[in-house]
Design a protein around this motif. Structure first.
Motif, PDB file in Angstrom:
ATOM      1  N   ARG A  29       1.102  -1.401   0.103  1.00 18.82           N
ATOM      2  CA  ARG A  29      -0.122  -0.131   0.288  1.00 18.82           C
ATOM      3  C   ARG A  29       0.886   1.258  -0.046  1.00 18.82           C
ATOM      4  N   PHE A  30       0.303   2.581  -0.395  1.00 15.64           N
ATOM      5  CA  PHE A  30       0.777   3.759  -0.341  1.00 15.64           C
ATOM      6  C   PHE A  30       0.326   4.456   0.782  1.00 15.64           C
ATOM      7  N   LEU A  31       1.128   5.218   1.511  1.00 16.65           N
ATOM      8  CA  LEU A  31       0.692   5.989   2.733  1.00 16.65           C
ATOM      9  C   LEU A  31       1.257   7.266   2.411  1.00 16.65           C
ATOM     10  N   ILE A  32       0.275   8.417   2.640  1.00 19.85           N
ATOM     11  CA  ILE A  32       0.584   9.804   2.663  1.00 19.85           C
ATOM     12  C   ILE A  32       0.420  10.391   3.869  1.00 19.85           C
ATOM     13  N   ILE A  33       1.320  11.387   4.245  1.00 18.15           N
ATOM     14  CA  ILE A  33       1.034  12.085   5.456  1.00 18.15           C
ATOM     15  C   ILE A  33       1.100  13.549   5.291  1.00 18.15           C
ATOM     16  N   ALA A  34       0.362  14.355   6.248  1.00 20.04           N
ATOM     17  CA  ALA A  34      -0.046  15.743   6.026  1.00 20.04           C
ATOM     18  C   ALA A  34       0.791  16.399   7.067  1.00 20.04           C
ATOM     19  N   GLU A  35       1.534  17.747   6.844  1.00 19.59           N
ATOM     20  CA  GLU A  35       2.102  18.446   7.881  1.00 19.59           C
ATOM     21  C   GLU A  35       1.203  19.287   8.596  1.00 19.59           C
ATOM     22  N   GLY A  36       1.031  19.520   9.818  1.00 16.49           N
ATOM     23  CA  GLY A  36       0.193  20.603  10.295  1.00 16.49           C
ATOM     24  C   GLY A  36      -1.188  19.835  10.641  1.00 16.49           C
ATOM     25  N   SER A  37      -1.257  18.545  10.541  1.00 12.81           N
ATOM     26  CA  SER A  37      -2.508  17.859  11.079  1.00 12.81           C
ATOM     27  C   SER A  37      -2.169  16.270  11.093  1.00 12.81           C
ATOM     28  N   ASN A  38      -3.131  15.693  11.566  1.00  9.10           N
ATOM     29  CA  ASN A  38      -3.092  14.157  11.889  1.00  9.10           C
ATOM     30  C   ASN A  38      -3.365  13.258  10.924  1.00  9.10           C
ATOM     31  N   ASN A  39      -3.983  13.892   9.706  1.00  9.18           N
ATOM     32  CA  ASN A  39      -4.294  12.990   8.701  1.00  9.18           C
ATOM     33  C   ASN A  39      -3.414  12.441   7.919  1.00  9.18           C
ATOM     34  N   VAL A  40      -3.690  10.963   7.487  1.00 10.02           N
ATOM     35  CA  VAL A  40      -3.127  10.299   6.597  1.00 10.02           C
ATOM     36  C   VAL A  40      -3.988   9.636   5.692  1.00 10.02           C
ATOM     37  N   VAL A  41      -3.635   9.250   4.588  1.00 17.54           N
ATOM     38  CA  VAL A  41      -4.524   8.332   3.644  1.00 17.54           C
ATOM     39  C   VAL A  41      -3.552   7.331   3.020  1.00 17.54           C
ATOM     40  N   VAL A  44      -4.087   0.809  -1.809  1.00 18.49           N
ATOM     41  CA  VAL A  44      -3.497  -0.463  -2.204  1.00 18.49           C
ATOM     42  C   VAL A  44      -3.301  -0.501  -3.744  1.00 18.49           C
ATOM     43  N   ASP A  45      -3.913   0.561  -4.311  1.00 21.18           N
ATOM     44  CA  ASP A  45      -3.788   0.778  -5.953  1.00 21.18           C
ATOM     45  C   ASP A  45      -3.534   2.129  -6.424  1.00 21.18           C
ATOM     46  N   GLY A  46      -3.426   3.072  -5.585  1.00 18.92           N
ATOM     47  CA  GLY A  46      -3.081   4.479  -6.221  1.00 18.92           C
ATOM     48  C   GLY A  46      -4.325   5.024  -6.662  1.00 18.92           C
ATOM     49  N   LEU A  47      -5.310   4.532  -6.631  1.00 19.98           N
ATOM     50  CA  LEU A  47      -6.577   4.853  -7.254  1.00 19.98           C
ATOM     51  C   LEU A  47      -7.648   5.091  -6.238  1.00 19.98           C
ATOM     52  N   THR A  48      -7.865   4.461  -5.482  1.00 22.13           N
ATOM     53  CA  THR A  48      -9.039   4.511  -4.204  1.00 22.13           C
ATOM     54  C   THR A  48      -8.180   5.044  -2.942  1.00 22.13           C
ATOM     55  N   TRP A  49      -8.543   5.833  -2.440  1.00 23.13           N
ATOM     56  CA  TRP A  49      -7.735   6.089  -1.291  1.00 23.13           C
ATOM     57  C   TRP A  49      -8.753   6.256  -0.019  1.00 23.13           C
ATOM     58  N   THR A  50      -8.374   5.714   1.232  1.00 24.79           N
ATOM     59  CA  THR A  50      -8.819   5.687   2.689  1.00 24.79           C
ATOM     60  C   THR A  50      -8.249   6.714   3.464  1.00 24.79           C
ATOM     61  N   ALA A  51      -9.203   7.586   4.277  1.00 27.22           N
ATOM     62  CA  ALA A  51      -8.519   8.188   5.208  1.00 27.22           C
ATOM     63  C   ALA A  51      -8.499   7.842   6.655  1.00 27.22           C
ATOM     64  N   GLY A  52      -7.502   8.332   7.177  1.00 23.43           N
ATOM     65  CA  GLY A  52      -6.914   7.776   8.399  1.00 23.43           C
ATOM     66  C   GLY A  52      -6.362   8.990   9.183  1.00 23.43           C
ATOM     67  N   THR A  53      -6.125   8.588  10.534  1.00 24.08           N
ATOM     68  CA  THR A  53      -5.411   9.800  11.416  1.00 24.08           C
ATOM     69  C   THR A  53      -4.220   8.979  12.103  1.00 24.08           C
ATOM     70  N   ILE A  54      -3.215   9.892  12.521  1.00 23.04           N
ATOM     71  CA  ILE A  54      -2.368   9.524  13.606  1.00 23.04           C
ATOM     72  C   ILE A  54      -2.849  10.066  14.980  1.00 23.04           C
ATOM     73  N   PRO A  55      -2.796   9.458  16.026  1.00 17.38           N
ATOM     74  CA  PRO A  55      -3.317   9.719  17.442  1.00 17.38           C
ATOM     75  C   PRO A  55      -2.539  11.106  17.874  1.00 17.38           C
ATOM     76  N   ASN A  56      -3.372  11.928  18.531  1.00 14.52           N
ATOM     77  CA  ASN A  56      -2.507  13.139  19.427  1.00 14.52           C
ATOM     78  C   ASN A  56      -1.892  12.585  20.472  1.00 14.52           C
ATOM     79  N   SER A  57      -0.874  13.446  20.799  1.00 13.28           N
ATOM     80  CA  SER A  57      -0.260  13.090  22.129  1.00 13.28           C
ATOM     81  C   SER A  57      -1.043  13.517  23.447  1.00 13.28           C
ATOM     82  N   ASP A  58      -0.602  13.426  24.563  1.00 12.65           N
ATOM     83  CA  ASP A  58      -1.205  13.573  25.492  1.00 12.65           C
ATOM     84  C   ASP A  58      -1.897  14.813  25.831  1.00 12.65           C
ATOM     85  N   ASP A  59      -1.287  15.701  25.479  1.00 13.56           N
ATOM     86  CA  ASP A  59      -1.698  17.339  25.347  1.00 13.56           C
ATOM     87  C   ASP A  59      -2.569  17.633  24.541  1.00 13.56           C
TER      88      ASP A  59
END
Length: 211
Positions: A29-41, A44-59
């Motif tokens: 699979r491909f994975l893309i990250i964003a700067e300034g947010s916890n968003n990732v997508v 598995v084929d570069g055509l259809t993408w699924t959104a996800g998130t990296i968890p925040n820290s305790d603060d």
């Protein structure tokens, strides 16, 4: 954009709009990250993408994720502002590591995996490396100067048993924007991320990336 041959490209919209900054491929699979947010997508084929998130820290602050790389069966994302790393095998379930990087601010130019380690390099030549698959990072060796000038790193990759950083020596104001007057392109190589060899590429072309 997606291409099967590098000539014809197919454009696809991602599930969310964000400041997407880096992409890695591994585990099918491909994975893309964003700067300034916890968003990732992920895709598995570069055509259809699924959104996800990296968890925040305790603060509840959002890390400034800058680079992501795949190696040793996992994706590792690193932050430039708060010493965090995040690890996942599939892009869906993440483990966040606080204080994973040495204290300081980082402007990462590249992140690579090879020789059973992750190595990241900043634009100023500072290096950090991890031997435990992205859980903790240690401050490494500064990339050496060339002819007494620091190297401004543009990109960093691993291949054929060697880590390679490329960049230039900028001397703005002595003929800008003429490359021959302002830049001496060079690279530095290492097999372990610790002992570096400086190399003058004898070229005044502006180098920005390596594969």
């Amino acid at each position: 954009s997606f291409s099967y041959d590098g000539a014809a490209w197919i454009t696809r919209s991602l599930p969310t709009t964000d400041n997407w900054v880096d992409i890695a491929y591994g585990n099918g699979r491909f994975l893309i990250i964003a700067e300034g947010s916890n968003n990732v997508v992920t895709s598995v084929d570069g055509l259809t993408w699924t959104a996800g998130t990296i968890p925040n820290s305790d603060d509840s602050t959002t890390a400034q994720w800058q680079k992501v790389e795949y190696g040793a069966g996992r994706f590792v994302a690193i932050s430039g502002s708060d010493q965090q790393s995040a690890v996942t095998s599939n892009g869906t379930s993440w483990t966040l590591y606080l204080n994973a990087l040495p204290a300081g601010e980082y402007d990462f130019a590249g992140f690579a995996h090879g020789d059973n380690r992750f190595v990241a390099v900043t634009t100023t030549g500072k290096t950090v490396y991890s031997l435990d698959r992205g859980q903790t990072f240690t401050l490494g060796t500064q990339i050496p100067q060339l002819n007494g000038s620091d190297m401004h790193i543009k990109d960093f990759k691993y291949g054929q048993g060697v880590f390679m950083a490329i960049g230039d020596k900028s001397v703005v104001g002595t003929g800008a924007p003429t490359p021959s007057a302002d830049e001496t392109d060079r690279c530095a190589t290492t097999e372990d991320g610790l002992i570096w060899t400086e190399r003058n590429m004898n070229s005044n072309a502006r180098l920005y990336s390596t594969l």
